[in-house]
Structure formats: C-alpha cells, structure tokens
Enzyme design. Sequence first.
Site, PDB file in Angstrom:
ATOM      1  N   HIS A  95       0.078  17.259  36.986  1.00 48.87           N
ATOM      2  CA  HIS A  95       0.520  16.955  38.350  1.00 48.87           C
ATOM      3  C   HIS A  95      -0.673  16.436  39.170  1.00 48.87           C
ATOM      4  O   HIS A  95      -1.802  16.898  38.987  1.00 48.87           O
ATOM      5  CB  HIS A  95       1.119  18.205  39.010  1.00 48.87           C
ATOM      6  CG  HIS A  95       1.861  17.874  40.264  1.00 48.87           C
ATOM      7  ND1 HIS A  95       1.212  17.649  41.458  1.00 48.87           N
ATOM      8  CD2 HIS A  95       3.175  17.689  40.502  1.00 48.87           C
ATOM      9  CE1 HIS A  95       2.118  17.350  42.384  1.00 48.87           C
ATOM     10  NE2 HIS A  95       3.315  17.365  41.828  1.00 48.87           N
ATOM     11  N   GLU A  97      -1.637  17.045  42.011  1.00 50.42           N
ATOM     12  CA  GLU A  97      -2.373  18.088  42.739  1.00 50.42           C
ATOM     13  C   GLU A  97      -3.373  18.787  41.817  1.00 50.42           C
ATOM     14  O   GLU A  97      -4.437  19.218  42.254  1.00 50.42           O
ATOM     15  CB  GLU A  97      -1.378  19.068  43.382  1.00 50.42           C
ATOM     16  CG  GLU A  97      -0.725  18.419  44.602  1.00 50.42           C
ATOM     17  CD  GLU A  97       0.695  18.848  44.908  1.00 50.42           C
ATOM     18  OE1 GLU A  97       1.136  19.904  44.421  1.00 50.42           O
ATOM     19  OE2 GLU A  97       1.386  18.101  45.637  1.00 50.42           O
ATOM     20  N   GLU A 164       5.078   9.860  39.608  1.00 50.55           N
ATOM     21  CA  GLU A 164       5.033  10.292  41.010  1.00 50.55           C
ATOM     22  C   GLU A 164       3.889   9.557  41.724  1.00 50.55           C
ATOM     23  O   GLU A 164       2.723   9.958  41.585  1.00 50.55           O
ATOM     24  CB  GLU A 164       4.761  11.794  41.104  1.00 50.55           C
ATOM     25  CG  GLU A 164       5.820  12.668  40.473  1.00 50.55           C
ATOM     26  CD  GLU A 164       5.750  14.089  41.002  1.00 50.55           C
ATOM     27  OE1 GLU A 164       6.696  14.512  41.665  1.00 50.55           O
ATOM     28  OE2 GLU A 164       4.729  14.767  40.777  1.00 50.55           O
ATOM     29  N   GLY A 170       5.185  14.402  49.310  1.00 50.08           N
ATOM     30  CA  GLY A 170       5.118  15.200  50.537  1.00 50.08           C
ATOM     31  C   GLY A 170       4.900  14.388  51.800  1.00 50.08           C
ATOM     32  O   GLY A 170       4.573  14.936  52.843  1.00 50.08           O
ATOM     33  N   SER A 206       9.023  12.541  47.579  1.00 49.98           N
ATOM     34  CA  SER A 206       9.932  12.526  48.729  1.00 49.98           C
ATOM     35  C   SER A 206      11.402  12.290  48.360  1.00 49.98           C
ATOM     36  O   SER A 206      12.134  11.644  49.118  1.00 49.98           O
ATOM     37  CB  SER A 206       9.453  11.519  49.778  1.00 49.98           C
ATOM     38  OG  SER A 206       8.171  11.894  50.259  1.00 49.98           O
TER      39      SER A 206
HETATM   40  P1  13P Z   1       7.836  16.061  47.412  1.00 52.05           P
HETATM   41  O1  13P Z   1       9.244  15.957  46.856  1.00 52.05           O
HETATM   42  O2  13P Z   1       7.664  17.178  48.372  1.00 52.05           O
HETATM   43  O3  13P Z   1       7.351  14.741  47.881  1.00 52.05           O
HETATM   44  O4  13P Z   1       6.903  16.459  46.152  1.00 52.05           O
HETATM   45  C1  13P Z   1       6.994  15.738  44.975  1.00 52.05           C
HETATM   46  C2  13P Z   1       6.241  16.454  43.910  1.00 52.05           C
HETATM   47  O5  13P Z   1       5.022  16.523  43.955  1.00 52.05           O
HETATM   48  C3  13P Z   1       7.010  17.085  42.837  1.00 52.05           C
HETATM   49  O6  13P Z   1       6.196  17.439  41.769  1.00 52.05           O
END
Ligand code: 13P
Length: 243
Positions: A95, A97, A164, A170, A206
């Site tokens: 991911h 993050e 993504e 987010g 999103s």
């Molecule tokens: P959001 O749907 O909050 O944009 O996050 C996406 C995400 O990082 C899912 O792994």
Amino acid sequence: MTKLIVANWKMNGTLKNTHKFCQQITALAQETETKNTLVICPPAPYLDALRNDLKKSDIKIGAQDCSAALEGAYTGEVSAQMLDDIGCDYVLIGHSERRQQHKESNALFSKKIHQALDAGLQPIFCIGESDADYEANRTQDVLKEQLKALENFKKNKNIVVAYEPVWAIGTGKVASPEDIQNTCAFVEKTLSSEYALSPFILYGGSVKGENASSILSLPAVGGVLVGGASLKASEFWKIAIAV
Ligand code: 13P
C-alpha cells in the site's frame, strides 16, 4: 462478472464499532443479494472479532500487511501464517502508505508476497503513482517499475493487483473513468506480456457509493479497494451492490 470489493479500514475504528459494522452489514446482506465478493481488512487486533461476527456470512476477511519473514525475532510483526491461522483469506501488500511512511521497497514486497502465497493467502499487491509522477506523465514508467516486485511469481493465479493513484487516496479526487480504464488496461497488458499473469485489477482512490457504479462498469476494472467509504456499513454496501 463477479467483482472484488475490498474494504481497507486502515488504522480506524474500535472493537465496539467493529461489532456494529458486522451487525449492519449482515443485515444488509440479508435484505439484498450481491454476486460480488466482499473482503474487509480491519486493523489486525479486530480480525478475530470480525471473523467471528461474519462466520455465517460470505464476507471474507483480509489483513492490511504481513511480515516478510516466516517467524522469529521480529518484534511487532505479524506473519502470513498467523493471518491464515485466524481465518484471513487476503492480505494487502505494498500500500502507498507503507511505501511512504515505512519506506518499503520492491525487494521487501517480493518477500511478503512469497510469505503470503506460501501461507495460502491471496496477496492484493498495491501500486500507484504520485501526483508529481502523474503530472509529469510518468504513470506507466512508475507502475512498470513497481510491478517488478512480481518477477518471481510468474503464472501465479492467486495474485490480485490494486491500482491506487496516490493523489486520489483520501483526497476526494477520483481519476477519470478514461484514466482508470487506460491505466488498468496497461497494468493488465504488462502483467500478461511480462509476467504471464492475468489477475483481477482493482481500482482504489476516493471510491464512494456515488461513483462506484461508473468505476466498476469499466471493462478493465475487476473490483475496488475502498478506504474512507468502507468505514460505514451502509456506504460500503452501496458500493458492494453498485453493479
Ligand atoms: P480512500 O478510499 O479513502 O481514498 O482510500 C483508498 C485506499 O487507500 C484504499 O486502500
């Protein structure tokens, strides 16, 4: 076609909310049927509660990460075998993050994918370009580089890839349907020509009840990975039944 709808709760929620979510989603699933496969990835301490609460439903559970090692002196880590042991079917790996906050690399993702597959879990390998890469038209180069983590897994049918774009996570900024279709098709083509892989390609960034149907209807999109909108059972359910 059945779509894969995956909730990534990230580090949100409480045990009380987890039970409430399970009650609500089970009730919604009894009211309306869906042919889609649903997976919930809560924070690790709530996996067992979720598994218990959802054991009579078809909803699967997944973890948000796993260790690159099998076992041993790795304080704070959770192994893929442990996740399998408590009933997980899926695990998110790579991911953005984790890439940004923990500086995780392709070499590490490769090891994690190896552990996940060995333990019988389906890895959902996440890739995506930054805002700067998108603006500079470098998306395809960045994704090609990230996909190199799959070099040792040629022909493996159990791998799922989630695209993504980092700038869409987010932020409320969703990639355009045209961009999503083109990029997911590019990922599909690269995986098939270079790695003999034909996985499900998910889109994340999103995704909400209101845009889920247009995203899930795109031919190259096999499902969605949902962050914020997956925290409320009613909103997640809207996405689950959008197609
Ligand atoms: P959001 O749907 O909050 O944009 O996050 C996406 C995400 O990082 C899912 O792994």
